[in-house]
Design a protein around this motif. Structure first.
Motif, mmCIF file in Angstrom:
data_model
loop_
_atom_site.group_PDB
_atom_site.id
_atom_site.type_symbol
_atom_site.label_atom_id
_atom_site.label_comp_id
_atom_site.label_asym_id
_atom_site.label_seq_id
_atom_site.Cartn_x
_atom_site.Cartn_y
_atom_site.Cartn_z
ATOM 1 N N PHE A 13 55.321 47.758 -19.697
ATOM 2 C CA PHE A 13 54.646 46.843 -20.626
ATOM 3 C C PHE A 13 53.598 47.592 -21.450
ATOM 4 N N VAL A 14 52.777 48.379 -20.777
ATOM 5 C CA VAL A 14 51.733 49.123 -21.487
ATOM 6 C C VAL A 14 52.359 50.129 -22.447
ATOM 7 N N ARG A 15 53.394 50.820 -22.000
ATOM 8 C CA ARG A 15 54.048 51.829 -22.840
ATOM 9 C C ARG A 15 54.742 51.213 -24.048
ATOM 10 N N ASP A 16 55.479 50.128 -23.829
ATOM 11 C CA ASP A 16 56.339 49.575 -24.873
ATOM 12 C C ASP A 16 55.642 48.580 -25.783
ATOM 13 N N HIS A 17 54.598 47.906 -25.265
ATOM 14 C CA HIS A 17 53.993 46.832 -26.049
ATOM 15 C C HIS A 17 52.544 47.091 -26.445
ATOM 16 N N VAL A 18 51.772 47.739 -25.578
ATOM 17 C CA VAL A 18 50.350 47.918 -25.863
ATOM 18 C C VAL A 18 50.088 49.208 -26.635
ATOM 19 N N GLN A 19 50.595 50.320 -26.145
ATOM 20 C CA GLN A 19 50.320 51.602 -26.789
ATOM 21 C C GLN A 19 50.761 51.656 -28.255
ATOM 22 N N ARG A 36 49.206 37.726 -29.163
ATOM 23 C CA ARG A 36 50.653 37.925 -29.004
ATOM 24 C C ARG A 36 50.952 38.679 -27.706
ATOM 25 N N LEU A 37 50.167 39.710 -27.407
ATOM 26 C CA LEU A 37 50.385 40.481 -26.189
ATOM 27 C C LEU A 37 50.135 39.636 -24.942
ATOM 28 N N ARG A 38 49.126 38.789 -24.999
ATOM 29 C CA ARG A 38 48.832 37.938 -23.846
ATOM 30 C C ARG A 38 49.986 36.979 -23.557
ATOM 31 N N GLU A 39 50.574 36.429 -24.594
ATOM 32 C CA GLU A 39 51.715 35.533 -24.386
ATOM 33 C C GLU A 39 52.900 36.302 -23.799
#
Length: 369
Positions: A13-19, A36-39
């Motif tokens: 999740f961190v690699r694909d969506h946050v970073q 958006r990330l929280r959802e």
């Protein structure tokens, strides 16, 4: 097995969506992207994992969550995107807040509908000496009146409340209170998110006092122990990220017909970085075990905090050196990690504070164990 699966999912999740959106999250339009990330985190079943289940969290105990915090913290925005950033406030309110404060804030905090802030440091006062706070709290009918200024108050510009240290006590101050003012935003090495605030004769109801009058420093100490441990774990995750970038660069970059990885000076960068990461990780895990068991961890936290902060700075600097000019530009996360690394050596107590306090404690008992 389940913990390993959750760890893999958090890492992904961190690699694909946050970073990929860190530059957006560092900017002025962060709110919509964060929402958006929280959802996404909620739909993935990764939301608020260390927060109480009865409030809408995942219900993980501290020992289990510590095993995930390094992966979550590979991005500075990971804890916020995944809903664990409010952990310190949630634990503090559950232990010390009145029923009125818990009812007003806890469920909204865990749901990510509101955020809070925490104000200890003051202009003109050494941040390492909270007992020297100049912010006053005067007892009046029905509550207290607070007056003073705080700065480097994370997220105060959008917070629903700020927990303020005043007169040796901690008070939960709604940001809509008459007399509460955000004075200015304070960029830290170019990054946003820190603020100076003023409480100018702000009335705070009696039920917004945490614990008993005069309990503020003791409550703050417990909070700091957990907060410093979590920061160490996250800094190690970020150091690991810089290390991976450095290794990839060294093995793929060709100079005069050979890879950078073939150069002994580059190999030394890799060795020293690996040594630092593994040493800091071992110290931090030792501290985390004690914190999770609610045992005295002051010495272990002091060692871990200095080691993790130095490691992040060392590894990020080595990675930048291996990247060369490209490591100074916007095409890698290294400038962002370098900024975090430099602030790490001051945040939550400067290195020098921890070195001196830890040494005095060890000298007083005359042994290293």
């Amino acid at each position: 097995m389940r913990r390993l699966l959750v760890l893999e999912r958090i890492s992904a999740f961190v690699r694909d969506h946050v970073q990929p959106v860190e530059t957006v999250l560092d900017g002025d339009s962060a709110h919509a992207e964060l929402a958006r990330l929280r959802e996404l985190a909620k739909s993935a079943g990764l939301w608020a994992l260390p927060l109480p289940r009865e409030l809408g969290g995942g219900g993980l105990d501290l020992a289990t969550y510590f095993g995930l915090a390094e992966a979550e913290g590979r991005s500075d925005h990971g804890p916020t995107a995944l809903g664990s950033a409010s952990l310190l406030d949630v634990r503090m309110f559950r232990a010390h807040a009145s029923e009125a404060v818990r009812e007003r804030y806890l469920k909204s905090l865990v749901a990510g509908e509101i955020t809070g802030s925490y104000a200890m440091t003051e202009p003109g006062v050494a941040g390492s000496d909270p007992a020297a706070s100049r912010t006053t709290a005067a007892r009046v009918a029905g509550g207290w009146v607070l007056s003073g200024r705080k700065w480097f108050t994370t997220g105060a510009g959008t917070a629903a409340y700020v927990t303020v240290l005043a007169g040796g006590s901690l008070f939960v101050v709604p940001t809509g209170s008459p007399g509460f003012r955000v004075v200015r935003e304070i960029p830290v090495l170019g990054a946003s998110g820190q603020f100076e605030i003023e409480v100018a004769e702000v009335f705070v109801p009696a039920e917004h006092l945490l614990g008993e009058g005069g309990d503020g420093l003791a409550i703050a100490g417990t909070r700091l122990a957990l907060g410093r441990t979590l920061r160490c774990l996250r800094w190690i995750g970020q150091a690991e990220r810089a290390f991976e970038l450095m290794c990839a660069r060294a093995t793929t970059r060709q100079v005069r017909g050979s890879a950078l990885a073939d150069r002994q000076l580059v190999q030394q960068h890799v060795f020293e970085a690996l040594l630092a990461i593994r040493s800091a990780r071992a110290l931090t895990r030792q501290a985390a075990e004690l914190v999770a068991a609610e045992q005295d961890a002051r010495t272990e936290i002091g060692l871990a905090k200095v080691a993790a902060a130095r490691t992040l700075q060392q590894v990020t600097d080595s990675a930048t050196q291996v990247f060369g000019a490209e490591g100074l530009g916007p095409d890698t996360p290294l400038p962002m990690l370098s900024r975090i690394a430099r602030t790490a050596r001051i945040l939550d107590g400067a290195d020098e504070l921890h070195v001196s306090a830890t040494a005095r404690r060890v000298l007083a008992r005359g042994r290293a164990d």
